[in-house]
Design a protein around this motif. Structure first.
Motif, PDB file in Angstrom:
ATOM      1  N   GLY A  52      36.979  -4.099  38.010  1.00 15.14           N
ATOM      2  CA  GLY A  52      36.387  -5.306  37.441  1.00 15.14           C
ATOM      3  C   GLY A  52      36.176  -6.453  38.401  1.00 15.14           C
ATOM      4  N   PHE A  53      36.219  -6.170  39.693  1.00 18.77           N
ATOM      5  CA  PHE A  53      35.980  -7.207  40.699  1.00 18.77           C
ATOM      6  C   PHE A  53      34.491  -7.360  40.963  1.00 18.77           C
ATOM      7  CE2 PHE A  53      40.270  -5.932  42.239  1.00 18.77           C
ATOM      8  CZ  PHE A  53      40.866  -7.193  42.355  1.00 18.77           C
ATOM      9  N   THR A  54      34.028  -8.602  41.053  1.00 17.26           N
ATOM     10  CA  THR A  54      32.700  -8.841  41.608  1.00 17.26           C
ATOM     11  C   THR A  54      32.855  -8.781  43.125  1.00 17.26           C
ATOM     12  OG1 THR A  54      33.009 -11.229  41.805  1.00 17.26           O
ATOM     13  CG2 THR A  54      32.090 -10.408  39.710  1.00 17.26           C
ATOM     14  N   GLN A  55      31.741  -8.707  43.827  1.00 20.97           N
ATOM     15  CA  GLN A  55      31.828  -8.730  45.286  1.00 20.97           C
ATOM     16  C   GLN A  55      32.475 -10.027  45.757  1.00 20.97           C
ATOM     17  OE1 GLN A  55      27.886  -7.904  46.943  1.00 20.97           O
ATOM     18  NE2 GLN A  55      28.633  -5.897  47.591  1.00 20.97           N
ATOM     19  N   GLN A  56      32.113 -11.136  45.134  1.00 20.92           N
ATOM     20  CA  GLN A  56      32.653 -12.437  45.522  1.00 20.92           C
ATOM     21  C   GLN A  56      34.179 -12.473  45.328  1.00 20.92           C
ATOM     22  OE1 GLN A  56      30.882 -15.195  46.752  1.00 20.92           O
ATOM     23  NE2 GLN A  56      32.886 -16.102  47.108  1.00 20.92           N
ATOM     24  N   GLY A  97      39.883 -11.426  51.956  1.00 25.04           N
ATOM     25  CA  GLY A  97      39.775 -12.333  53.084  1.00 25.04           C
ATOM     26  C   GLY A  97      38.630 -11.988  54.014  1.00 25.04           C
ATOM     27  N   ILE A  98      37.521 -11.542  53.416  1.00 30.06           N
ATOM     28  CA  ILE A  98      36.321 -11.221  54.194  1.00 30.06           C
ATOM     29  C   ILE A  98      35.127 -11.886  53.527  1.00 30.06           C
ATOM     30  CG2 ILE A  98      37.209  -9.037  55.129  1.00 30.06           C
ATOM     31  CD1 ILE A  98      35.646  -7.547  52.978  1.00 30.06           C
ATOM     32  N   SER A  99      34.008 -11.936  54.222  1.00 25.35           N
ATOM     33  CA  SER A  99      32.797 -12.524  53.635  1.00 25.35           C
ATOM     34  C   SER A  99      32.130 -11.513  52.700  1.00 25.35           C
ATOM     35  CB  SER A  99      31.812 -12.935  54.734  1.00 25.35           C
ATOM     36  OG  SER A  99      31.227 -11.786  55.329  1.00 25.35           O
ATOM     37  N   VAL A 100      31.350 -12.033  51.783  1.00 22.21           N
ATOM     38  CA  VAL A 100      30.596 -11.170  50.866  1.00 22.21           C
ATOM     39  C   VAL A 100      29.602 -10.321  51.653  1.00 22.21           C
ATOM     40  CG1 VAL A 100      28.980 -11.144  48.917  1.00 22.21           C
ATOM     41  CG2 VAL A 100      30.904 -12.734  48.911  1.00 22.21           C
ATOM     42  N   ASN A 101      28.981 -10.905  52.660  1.00 17.99           N
ATOM     43  CA  ASN A 101      28.021 -10.143  53.472  1.00 17.99           C
ATOM     44  C   ASN A 101      28.699  -8.973  54.170  1.00 17.99           C
ATOM     45  OD1 ASN A 101      25.867 -11.768  52.769  1.00 17.99           O
ATOM     46  ND2 ASN A 101      26.036 -13.068  54.568  1.00 17.99           N
ATOM     47  N   TYR A 102      29.893  -9.219  54.701  1.00 14.91           N
ATOM     48  CA  TYR A 102      30.623  -8.149  55.378  1.00 14.91           C
ATOM     49  C   TYR A 102      31.020  -7.059  54.373  1.00 14.91           C
ATOM     50  CZ  TYR A 102      34.182  -5.795  58.198  1.00 14.91           C
ATOM     51  OH  TYR A 102      34.922  -4.855  58.863  1.00 14.91           O
ATOM     52  N   LEU A 103      31.494  -7.471  53.204  1.00  8.44           N
ATOM     53  CA  LEU A 103      31.844  -6.495  52.166  1.00  8.44           C
ATOM     54  C   LEU A 103      30.629  -5.657  51.795  1.00  8.44           C
ATOM     55  CD1 LEU A 103      33.692  -5.192  50.059  1.00  8.44           C
ATOM     56  CD2 LEU A 103      33.133  -7.096  48.524  1.00  8.44           C
ATOM     57  N   SER A 104      29.493  -6.302  51.652  1.00  5.67           N
ATOM     58  CA  SER A 104      28.260  -5.579  51.328  1.00  5.67           C
ATOM     59  C   SER A 104      27.938  -4.546  52.403  1.00  5.67           C
ATOM     60  CB  SER A 104      27.104  -6.567  51.169  1.00  5.67           C
ATOM     61  OG  SER A 104      25.899  -5.881  50.915  1.00  5.67           O
ATOM     62  N   ASP A 105      28.081  -4.943  53.659  1.00  5.95           N
ATOM     63  CA  ASP A 105      27.838  -4.011  54.768  1.00  5.95           C
ATOM     64  C   ASP A 105      28.814  -2.839  54.739  1.00  5.95           C
ATOM     65  OD1 ASP A 105      25.716  -5.515  55.696  1.00  5.95           O
ATOM     66  OD2 ASP A 105      26.839  -6.419  57.363  1.00  5.95           O
TER      67      ASP A 105
END
Length: 113
Positions: A23-27, A34-42
């Motif tokens: 149930g986590f959003t990327q944000q 402790g990472i950026s959303v962009n990094y998680l997306s990558d």
């Protein structure tokens, strides 16, 4: 033609699947790790890999095991995957379990030939 995926792609897909199941959003997840959303997306797309320290944090935040993320990439991981599928099957109705078993049996019968 069967498409092959890199280790990064397989693990990224698994992280994304488990993140969504929890149930986590990327944000939310990126902040918890402790990472950026962009990094998680990558990472989830297999474009970047994570350092071991962050991978441990990801596993802890997800509340899963390393086997949950590595089942597709480590020989023997199929046992974890089979166990997870069995657990999911147990949640189904008897009728649905029987249908699924019939599909699996039919597939195994045709692939053995």
């Amino acid at each position: 033609m069967e498409k092959s995926f890199s280790v990064e792609q397989l693990i990224g897909k698994r992280i994304k699947r488990v993140r969504k199941e929890k149930g986590f959003t990327q944000q939310q997840f990126a902040e918890a790790v402790g990472i950026s959303v962009n990094y998680l997306s990558d990472v989830e797309r297999g474009k970047s890999s994570v350092r071991l320290e962050k991978l441990v944090t990801i596993i802890n935040v997800l509340g899963c095991t390393a086997d949950d993320l590595f089942a597709d990439v480590i020989t023997g991981g199929y046992l974890t995957q089979a166990s997870r599928l069995t657990e999911r099957m147990e949640a189904l109705s008897l009728e649905d379990r029987n249908r699924l078993s019939a599909v699996i049996e039919a597939y195994l019968d045709t692939s053995a030939n």
